[in-house]
Design a protein around this motif. Sequence first.
Motif, PDB file in Angstrom:
ATOM      1  N   ASP A 120      13.416   3.030  -1.098  1.00 14.56           N
ATOM      2  CA  ASP A 120      12.100   2.401  -1.170  1.00 14.56           C
ATOM      3  C   ASP A 120      11.278   3.006  -2.291  1.00 14.56           C
ATOM      4  OD1 ASP A 120      12.931   1.014   1.016  1.00 14.56           O
ATOM      5  OD2 ASP A 120      11.774   2.189   2.473  1.00 14.56           O
ATOM      6  N   VAL A 122       7.365   3.711  -3.137  1.00 12.69           N
ATOM      7  CA  VAL A 122       6.067   3.796  -2.474  1.00 12.69           C
ATOM      8  C   VAL A 122       5.063   4.363  -3.465  1.00 12.69           C
ATOM      9  CG1 VAL A 122       4.806   4.696  -0.490  1.00 12.69           C
ATOM     10  CG2 VAL A 122       7.251   4.208  -0.291  1.00 12.69           C
ATOM     11  N   ASN A 128       5.615   3.906   3.845  1.00  8.81           N
ATOM     12  CA  ASN A 128       6.422   2.849   3.236  1.00  8.81           C
ATOM     13  C   ASN A 128       6.810   1.827   4.307  1.00  8.81           C
ATOM     14  OD1 ASN A 128       8.053   4.971   4.299  1.00  8.81           O
ATOM     15  ND2 ASN A 128       9.852   3.985   3.418  1.00  8.81           N
ATOM     16  N   LYS A 131      10.469  -2.462   0.680  1.00  9.96           N
ATOM     17  CA  LYS A 131      11.162  -1.919  -0.481  1.00  9.96           C
ATOM     18  C   LYS A 131      10.172  -1.476  -1.559  1.00  9.96           C
ATOM     19  CE  LYS A 131      15.481  -1.978   0.587  1.00  9.96           C
ATOM     20  NZ  LYS A 131      16.214  -0.706   0.687  1.00  9.96           N
ATOM     21  N   THR A 133       6.047  -0.658  -1.644  1.00  8.79           N
ATOM     22  CA  THR A 133       4.765  -0.560  -0.958  1.00  8.79           C
ATOM     23  C   THR A 133       3.746   0.022  -1.928  1.00  8.79           C
ATOM     24  OG1 THR A 133       5.867  -0.187   1.173  1.00  8.79           O
ATOM     25  CG2 THR A 133       3.540   0.413   1.010  1.00  8.79           C
TER      26      THR A 133
END
Length: 334
Positions: A120, A122, A128, A131, A133
């Motif tokens: 991910d 973030v 998060n 995928k 954020t």
Amino acid sequence: MKKITTILTILFVTTVSFSQQIGDGLAPGIDNFNNPLSSGLYSGLNPIGRIPDTSHIWSHLFVIRHGNLNNHFQLQIASSYVENERLFFRKLAGISNPAWVELATRGANSFTGNQIIDGDVVIGTNNNVAKLTIQASPDGFPTPLKAISIKGPNSPENANSARDISWDFAAAGSASIRSYRGNNYDTYLQFLTNPNSASGNVPQTRLHINDDGNIGIGTTNPQNKLDVKGTIHSQEVKVDMEGWSDFVFKKEYNLPTLEDVEKHINEKGHLENIPNEEEVLKNGINLGEINAKLLQKIEEMTLYMIDMKKENIEMKTKQIQLENTVKEFINKLK
């Protein structure tokens, strides 16, 4: 990337801690970073194989060389003389001279090449939820705030400057949001989907927003606030009006005679104040306006029917009177 930075930092500190001073402690200048170099510190003036950071003509170079002189294996770490946080590394094997890889640092970073992240991403938050954020700002921060910026080109202009955010599906088509610039400060936005009947990935524009705010569905050249090329199905349509047709019932209204109506029909082929077939096919109709005009004709017809009702009552009354007179006359003759 943080893991790589940490390992290289530890390696660098360990190497320096357990090494002795090289020569007079100053890095010698060399003109080629690609040559087989001994372990040590160097500097270079526009050397061959220099790092991508061209903010300064001089560069620092730290080299760790394989213990076998017959092997040209090196780990190189380099940066420019400029006070910035850009740091590069590469590993040489044999005669190959791979490109430099930039390390992520705590400041601003500029990267060349593909950046692949397995996990991910973030930004601005520790929470998060997807995928990607992005916490654009803390609560209470003034708006509007630009959370994501996608830079477009100054040229070419118009549709050739289009840039897409695309959703691509395996063994299927794609859907995208597209934006492009005009030839001034004007910008445009489109939404595209791929039809099921398509033989390949050929997304088509479904909704188009002009620079003036006009919206087109099924058309990319809307001339009104909303242009739709196709059928609209709705439970309800509300049209705001600036006037209505009840003026027909006012005493001062000059109701056309049926003779005048007949004359206009014979001469024009349509009712007065109602567009003819040619106008409708060419320009369409204004829903509110045509409903008001049709109501005007209905109200005029209502007045005609009221007058006809009055005439019928008057005729029936006269007929009854005539019948009574005839009966009286016949009775007198008996």
